[in-house]
Design a protein around this motif. Structure first.
Motif, PDB file in Angstrom:
ATOM      1  N   TYR A 171       0.845  -1.200   0.000  1.00 43.81           N
ATOM      2  CA  TYR A 171       0.000   0.000   0.000  1.00 43.81           C
ATOM      3  C   TYR A 171       0.884   1.256   0.000  1.00 43.81           C
ATOM      4  O   TYR A 171       0.625   2.209  -0.737  1.00 43.81           O
ATOM      5  N   THR A 172       1.932   1.226   0.810  1.00 49.18           N
ATOM      6  CA  THR A 172       2.873   2.357   0.856  1.00 49.18           C
ATOM      7  C   THR A 172       3.548   2.544  -0.495  1.00 49.18           C
ATOM      8  O   THR A 172       3.707   3.676  -0.975  1.00 49.18           O
ATOM      9  N   SER A 173       3.941   1.430  -1.124  1.00 45.73           N
ATOM     10  CA  SER A 173       4.582   1.481  -2.433  1.00 45.73           C
ATOM     11  C   SER A 173       3.657   2.104  -3.474  1.00 45.73           C
ATOM     12  O   SER A 173       4.069   2.951  -4.282  1.00 45.73           O
ATOM     13  N   LEU A 174       2.397   1.707  -3.450  1.00 44.50           N
ATOM     14  CA  LEU A 174       1.419   2.253  -4.394  1.00 44.50           C
ATOM     15  C   LEU A 174       1.206   3.744  -4.185  1.00 44.50           C
ATOM     16  O   LEU A 174       1.148   4.517  -5.148  1.00 44.50           O
ATOM     17  N   LYS A 175       1.083   4.139  -2.941  1.00 50.06           N
ATOM     18  CA  LYS A 175       0.832   5.553  -2.633  1.00 50.06           C
ATOM     19  C   LYS A 175       1.989   6.436  -3.100  1.00 50.06           C
ATOM     20  O   LYS A 175       1.784   7.543  -3.610  1.00 50.06           O
ATOM     21  N   LYS A 176       3.212   5.926  -2.928  1.00 48.99           N
ATOM     22  CA  LYS A 176       4.390   6.696  -3.331  1.00 48.99           C
ATOM     23  C   LYS A 176       4.517   6.793  -4.852  1.00 48.99           C
ATOM     24  O   LYS A 176       4.990   7.804  -5.381  1.00 48.99           O
ATOM     25  N   SER A 177       4.087   5.748  -5.532  1.00 48.15           N
ATOM     26  CA  SER A 177       4.272   5.697  -6.988  1.00 48.15           C
ATOM     27  C   SER A 177       3.010   6.054  -7.772  1.00 48.15           C
ATOM     28  O   SER A 177       3.040   6.077  -9.000  1.00 48.15           O
ATOM     29  N   ALA A 178       1.914   6.334  -7.065  1.00 48.73           N
ATOM     30  CA  ALA A 178       0.619   6.511  -7.719  1.00 48.73           C
ATOM     31  C   ALA A 178       0.613   7.629  -8.746  1.00 48.73           C
ATOM     32  O   ALA A 178       0.166   7.448  -9.882  1.00 48.73           O
ATOM     33  N   SER A 179       1.108   8.800  -8.344  1.00 42.25           N
ATOM     34  CA  SER A 179       1.059   9.955  -9.257  1.00 42.25           C
ATOM     35  C   SER A 179       1.978   9.754 -10.461  1.00 42.25           C
ATOM     36  O   SER A 179       1.606  10.060 -11.600  1.00 42.25           O
ATOM     37  N   LYS A 180       3.160   9.222 -10.212  1.00 45.24           N
ATOM     38  CA  LYS A 180       4.136   9.013 -11.288  1.00 45.24           C
ATOM     39  C   LYS A 180       3.665   7.928 -12.265  1.00 45.24           C
ATOM     40  O   LYS A 180       3.809   8.058 -13.492  1.00 45.24           O
ATOM     41  N   ALA A 181       3.109   6.848 -11.723  1.00 47.89           N
ATOM     42  CA  ALA A 181       2.658   5.731 -12.557  1.00 47.89           C
ATOM     43  C   ALA A 181       1.226   5.925 -13.047  1.00 47.89           C
ATOM     44  O   ALA A 181       0.716   5.103 -13.808  1.00 47.89           O
ATOM     45  N   ASN A 182       0.576   7.020 -12.595  1.00 49.32           N
ATOM     46  CA  ASN A 182      -0.816   7.313 -12.974  1.00 49.32           C
ATOM     47  C   ASN A 182      -1.750   6.155 -12.608  1.00 49.32           C
ATOM     48  O   ASN A 182      -2.545   5.676 -13.415  1.00 49.32           O
ATOM     49  N   ILE A 183      -1.618   5.716 -11.341  1.00 49.24           N
ATOM     50  CA  ILE A 183      -2.432   4.613 -10.828  1.00 49.24           C
ATOM     51  C   ILE A 183      -3.323   5.128  -9.703  1.00 49.24           C
ATOM     52  O   ILE A 183      -2.872   5.854  -8.820  1.00 49.24           O
ATOM     53  N   LYS A 184      -4.585   4.733  -9.725  1.00 47.09           N
ATOM     54  CA  LYS A 184      -5.507   5.078  -8.642  1.00 47.09           C
ATOM     55  C   LYS A 184      -5.405   3.985  -7.570  1.00 47.09           C
ATOM     56  O   LYS A 184      -5.430   2.798  -7.883  1.00 47.09           O
TER      57      LYS A 184
END
Length: 501
Positions: A171-184
């Motif tokens: 979850y932490t990994s997703l939150k950190k990479s969400a904007s860059k990877a354009n992932i919700k």
């Protein structure tokens, strides 16, 4: 307007006093209170070690039905058993949501965390960790097999919704990479709920650790995997311990060293977990009939919580309704603060506050008792308003007539006002009782084995998400239907009695 401002001022002063109270300051200093190296002494004196885990993470920790009884199994469970054996104590496992484990450790509800937890820099600020006992190489996106051609790499999930367990490294990994990877990002507390969201199309993928992801794929032919390339250092899993417990950390590290030296994780623990999962996921083993004892146990706890909470709610409701109607400004102010505060804050927060917060002052408070107290207090606020409205609905002339006949104020309320008020508010009280029955499910967040908690165990053990929920929904319906019929029966009896009189 002046009265409204006065009420808000009272509530504000109450909250400020609460914030400055020893209860709140003790919550902030929880880690300092256990920093004197006392946890090992507590374990030795009690003869048991209380291990916190979120048993929805196969093959690390999950549940299995053994002769109709719930059994915790998995890699982390085997490690916990070995640690307890080496310490010469018994093992007690407390199962709760993953994102509740840290606060449970800091407030002394558990002695250690063994739940596939990664020692991140953020977590190290709150607790200490043992050495790494198992390390995974990478994370994987779990997807529906029908979308295998659509999703082939991390870049395939641009603009898509990916779920992860709240509080986890993924979850932490997703939150950190969400904007860059354009992932919700969609976070849920239970992996079983995430997988249901995946199958129902609420999320496009679920990010899990390698071992966990491969386990679900092996036991569910409708799933497929895509390796994640999101940048996240895979530090591995470690045992979480409260700050300052160097003696306990040292003892745990000795056990981990022994397990690693004998290669027990790869040779024994993981194969045993895989075998347990294979038997649990077979059609013969995951029949809902086989898990009937789980639902029966959950229903039993649900009814205990409901009956006890209703009793507390009724008693408090009467007391605070009379206090709010009182001409005494102090009693009136106390009642206003109690009613408005409890009705204005989420019930789940109240449950967690009573268990983790108040529970620090009342040592060894059982989760069941904390849940009953929290729900009873909340119910009391709503019942108080129902009773107050019922009393106000009684014609003042009834009170005047009773007093003129020589009845005291207490007898007037008892024999004249309350019987008429009860008739007026009975439907509202009935709704409160039914709502309270369903709200008992909230105590599952602190590990009470009521109906929703047991449903989660069945979901994890059988790899089936929807059917256990459907059965639980039917059970709740039957209970509330019977309760509704009983309430309607007594309502008719009161109406008949009133008509005859």
């Amino acid at each position: 307007m002046k009265k409204l401002i006065k009420i808000f001022t009272i509530i504000f002063l109450f909250l400020m006093g609460l914030a400055a109270s020893p209860l709140t300051s003790s919550a902030e200093a929880a880690s300092k209170k256990v920093a004197a190296g006392t946890v090992m002494k507590k374990i030795k004196n009690s003869g048991k070690i209380v291990v916190g885990m979120s048993a929805d993470y196969p093959p690390m920790e999950f549940t299995k039905n053994v002769n109709g009884k719930n059994k915790f199994v998995g890699v982390d469970v085997e490690l916990a058993k070995q640690i307890a054996k080496d310490l010469g104590v018994k093992l007690e496992i407390k199962n709760m949501d993953f994102d509740s484990l840290l606060v449970a450790l800091e407030t002394g509800k558990i002695d250690v965390i063994i739940s596939g937890m990664t020692p991140t820099s953020e977590r190290k600020k709150s607790i200490d960790f043992s050495k790494i006992y198992y390390a995974e190489k990478s994370d994987y996106f779990v997807i529906n097999k029908t979308n295998k051609a659509k999703y082939t790499s991390t870049s395939s999930f641009k603009g898509k919704t990916v779920g992860a367990q709240t509080g986890s490294l993924q979850y932490t990994s997703l939150k950190k990479s969400a904007s860059k990877a354009n992932i919700k990002v969609k976070g849920l507390a239970k992996i079983s709920n995430l997988l249901m969201a995946l199958k129902s199309g609420k999320v496009d993928a679920v990010l899990l650790g390698e071992l966990n992801a491969k386990t679900y794929k092996t036991n569910d032919s409708s799933l497929s995997l895509v390796k994640s390339s999101l940048s996240q250092a895979q530090m591995g899993n470690a045992v979480g311990v409260a700050k300052g417990q160097s003696d306990l950390v040292s003892a745990i590290n000795k056990t981990i060293n022994k397990c690693q030296k004998q290669d027990l994780f790869n040779k024994k623990y993981i194969p045993a977990a895989a075998k347990a999962m294979k038997s649990a996921s077979s059609k013969k083993s995951n029949s809902m009939i086989k898990y009937s004892s789980y639902f029966a146990t959950g229903l039993g706890y649900t009814m205990i919580i409901t009956i006890c909470s209703i009793t507390i709610g009724l008693i408090l409701g009467v007391i605070f309704a009379l206090m709010r109607l009182s001409n005494n400004p102090i009693l009136h102010a106390i009642a206003v603060v109690y009613i408005e505060f409890l009705r204005g804050t989420p019930q789940m927060v109240q449950v967690m506050f009573v268990y983790f917060g108040v529970g620090m002052l009342i040592k060894n408070m059982p989760a069941l008792a904390a849940g009953i107290i929290a729900i009873g207090l909340n119910s009391g606020a709503y019942v108080a308003e129902d009773i107050r409205s019922g009393i106000n609905s009684v014609d003042p002339g009834q009170t005047e007539a009773a007093r003129s006949l020589g009845l005291s104020k207490a007898k007037t309320y008892r024999y004249v006002v309350f019987p008429q008020a009860l008739k007026n508010i009975w439907p509202a009280l009935g709704n409160e009782f039914i709502t309270l029955t369903k709200d008992s499910s909230l105590v599952s967040v602190i590990g009470v084995g009521e109906l929703m908690y047991e449903t989660g165990l069945v979901q994890t053990a059988t790899y089936r998400g929807v059917m256990p929920l459907f059965i639980t929904m039917c059970i709740y319906f039957v209970v509330t239907f019977i309760l509704t019929r009983l309430l309607n029966y007594f309502e008719k009896k009161m109406n008949l009695t009133s008509a005859r009189s």
